[in-house]
Design an enzyme around this catalytic site. Structure first.
Site, PDB file in Angstrom:
ATOM      1  N   LYS A 191       0.820  -1.213   0.000  1.00 41.66           N
ATOM      2  CA  LYS A 191       0.000   0.000   0.000  1.00 41.66           C
ATOM      3  C   LYS A 191       0.857   1.268   0.000  1.00 41.66           C
ATOM      4  O   LYS A 191       0.575   2.220  -0.726  1.00 41.66           O
ATOM      5  CB  LYS A 191      -0.932   0.003   1.224  1.00 41.66           C
ATOM      6  CG  LYS A 191      -1.872  -1.181   1.298  1.00 41.66           C
ATOM      7  CD  LYS A 191      -2.850  -1.081   2.461  1.00 41.66           C
ATOM      8  CE  LYS A 191      -2.161  -1.126   3.815  1.00 41.66           C
ATOM      9  NZ  LYS A 191      -1.453  -2.404   4.072  1.00 41.66           N
ATOM     10  N   ARG A 250      -9.542   1.265   9.895  1.00 39.90           N
ATOM     11  CA  ARG A 250      -9.132  -0.098  10.225  1.00 39.90           C
ATOM     12  C   ARG A 250     -10.298  -0.935  10.731  1.00 39.90           C
ATOM     13  O   ARG A 250     -10.205  -2.164  10.771  1.00 39.90           O
ATOM     14  CB  ARG A 250      -8.037  -0.090  11.302  1.00 39.90           C
ATOM     15  CG  ARG A 250      -6.695   0.461  10.856  1.00 39.90           C
ATOM     16  CD  ARG A 250      -5.681   0.361  11.971  1.00 39.90           C
ATOM     17  NE  ARG A 250      -4.412   0.978  11.633  1.00 39.90           N
ATOM     18  CZ  ARG A 250      -3.413   0.364  11.004  1.00 39.90           C
ATOM     19  NH1 ARG A 250      -3.551  -0.898  10.660  1.00 39.90           N
ATOM     20  NH2 ARG A 250      -2.283   0.996  10.739  1.00 39.90           N
ATOM     21  N   ARG A 267      12.217  -8.483   2.699  1.00 38.52           N
ATOM     22  CA  ARG A 267      12.097  -7.054   2.393  1.00 38.52           C
ATOM     23  C   ARG A 267      13.123  -6.218   3.159  1.00 38.52           C
ATOM     24  O   ARG A 267      13.436  -6.478   4.308  1.00 38.52           O
ATOM     25  CB  ARG A 267      10.679  -6.581   2.764  1.00 38.52           C
ATOM     26  CG  ARG A 267      10.418  -5.117   2.497  1.00 38.52           C
ATOM     27  CD  ARG A 267       8.963  -4.768   2.710  1.00 38.52           C
ATOM     28  NE  ARG A 267       8.551  -4.862   4.111  1.00 38.52           N
ATOM     29  CZ  ARG A 267       7.346  -4.511   4.564  1.00 38.52           C
ATOM     30  NH1 ARG A 267       6.428  -4.081   3.710  1.00 38.52           N
ATOM     31  NH2 ARG A 267       7.045  -4.607   5.847  1.00 38.52           N
ATOM     32  N   ARG A 286      12.855  -4.125   8.945  1.00 42.42           N
ATOM     33  CA  ARG A 286      12.055  -3.927  10.142  1.00 42.42           C
ATOM     34  C   ARG A 286      12.244  -5.107  11.080  1.00 42.42           C
ATOM     35  O   ARG A 286      12.299  -6.262  10.645  1.00 42.42           O
ATOM     36  CB  ARG A 286      10.574  -3.811   9.774  1.00 42.42           C
ATOM     37  CG  ARG A 286      10.189  -2.442   9.282  1.00 42.42           C
ATOM     38  CD  ARG A 286       8.734  -2.352   8.902  1.00 42.42           C
ATOM     39  NE  ARG A 286       7.827  -2.888   9.916  1.00 42.42           N
ATOM     40  CZ  ARG A 286       6.527  -2.603   9.941  1.00 42.42           C
ATOM     41  NH1 ARG A 286       6.011  -1.786   9.036  1.00 42.42           N
ATOM     42  NH2 ARG A 286       5.749  -3.127  10.861  1.00 42.42           N
ATOM     43  N   ARG A 300       0.571  -9.981  12.962  1.00 46.17           N
ATOM     44  CA  ARG A 300       0.004  -8.783  12.330  1.00 46.17           C
ATOM     45  C   ARG A 300      -1.119  -9.153  11.358  1.00 46.17           C
ATOM     46  O   ARG A 300      -2.133  -8.455  11.252  1.00 46.17           O
ATOM     47  CB  ARG A 300       1.106  -7.994  11.614  1.00 46.17           C
ATOM     48  CG  ARG A 300       2.063  -7.300  12.591  1.00 46.17           C
ATOM     49  CD  ARG A 300       3.448  -7.087  12.007  1.00 46.17           C
ATOM     50  NE  ARG A 300       3.454  -6.259  10.817  1.00 46.17           N
ATOM     51  CZ  ARG A 300       4.469  -6.229   9.942  1.00 46.17           C
ATOM     52  NH1 ARG A 300       5.550  -6.980  10.140  1.00 46.17           N
ATOM     53  NH2 ARG A 300       4.409  -5.437   8.903  1.00 46.17           N
TER      54      ARG A 300
END
Length: 215
Positions: free
Chosen positions: A13, A88, A127, A161, A172
């Protein structure tokens, strides 16, 4: 044109929002960015945010809606808003709809970036991002250039991260499916939902989203 980008963590996103900002002069409204900006603004709302964050308390929906209201009433010329990370929950979706109506604005499209969970886990655990500009790289599909320099800004520092690991990502994802995935049915029922393949190549996703917006 005002849109929502929906999708689980790692669906891309943020990458797609940055592209829309660059190519269509849209404004990305990221909850985290708005909170940080407000905290340092010195405004009345900013002082409320700073106090809440200093106490380690949860930021309420009312505060976030207040920040979005400030953005909606800004008369700066642009190509519309991208809601990234908000709403959300169904309650937040109702609140956003009421706010848009009150401000005489419309929500033009809700774009779901659909992904396969197993493939998503593989993507995210590989990533890394440029420490300077946030450009995203992937060990498998878009590795860091051989010269060690970011293709966007020339930076040489890259980071992963801490929660980009399989266990954290599954946690998550569970939170996303419990809280946010009901929005897919919510906006489908309102005949506003469009779906693109979030695991396609970045430029292919860009083309799919452009097709939705140009319609």
């Amino acid at each position: 044109m005002n849109i929502i980008l929906l999708g689980p963590p790692g669906a891309g996103k943020g990458t797609q929002a940055r592209h829309l900002v660059e190519t269509r002069n849209m404004v990305q409204l990221s909850t985290g960015d708005m909170l940080r900006e407000a905290k340092d603004s010195g405004t009345e709302m900013g002082q409320v945010v700073a106090d809440v964050m200093a106490r380690g308390a949860l930021v309420t929906d009312e505060i976030v809606i207040g920040l979005i209201r400030e953005k909606l009433t800004d008369k700066t010329s642009h190509g519309g808003f991208i809601f990234d990370g908000f709403p959300r929950t169904l309650a937040q979706a109702d609140a956003l709809g009421d706010l848009m109506a009150a401000e005489g604005q419309t929500l033009d499209a809700v774009i779901e970036m659909r992904v396969d969970d197993e493939a998503l886990v593989g993507r995210i655990t590989a990533r890394s991002t440029c420490g300077s500009c946030g450009e995203v790289y992937n060990d498998n599909t878009k590795p860091i250039p051989a010269d060690g320099k970011c293709t966007s800004c020339g930076g040489t520092e890259f980071k992963r991260r801490a929660d980009d690991n399989e266990e954290s990502l599954k946690t998550r994802l569970m939170a996303y499916y419990k809280q946010t995935s009901p929005l897919i049915g919510y906006y489908y029922a309102k005949d506003m939902l469009e779906t693109v393949d979030g695991l396609a190549a970045i430029d292919e996703v860009q083309t799919s989203i452009a097709g939705v917006l140009d319609r």
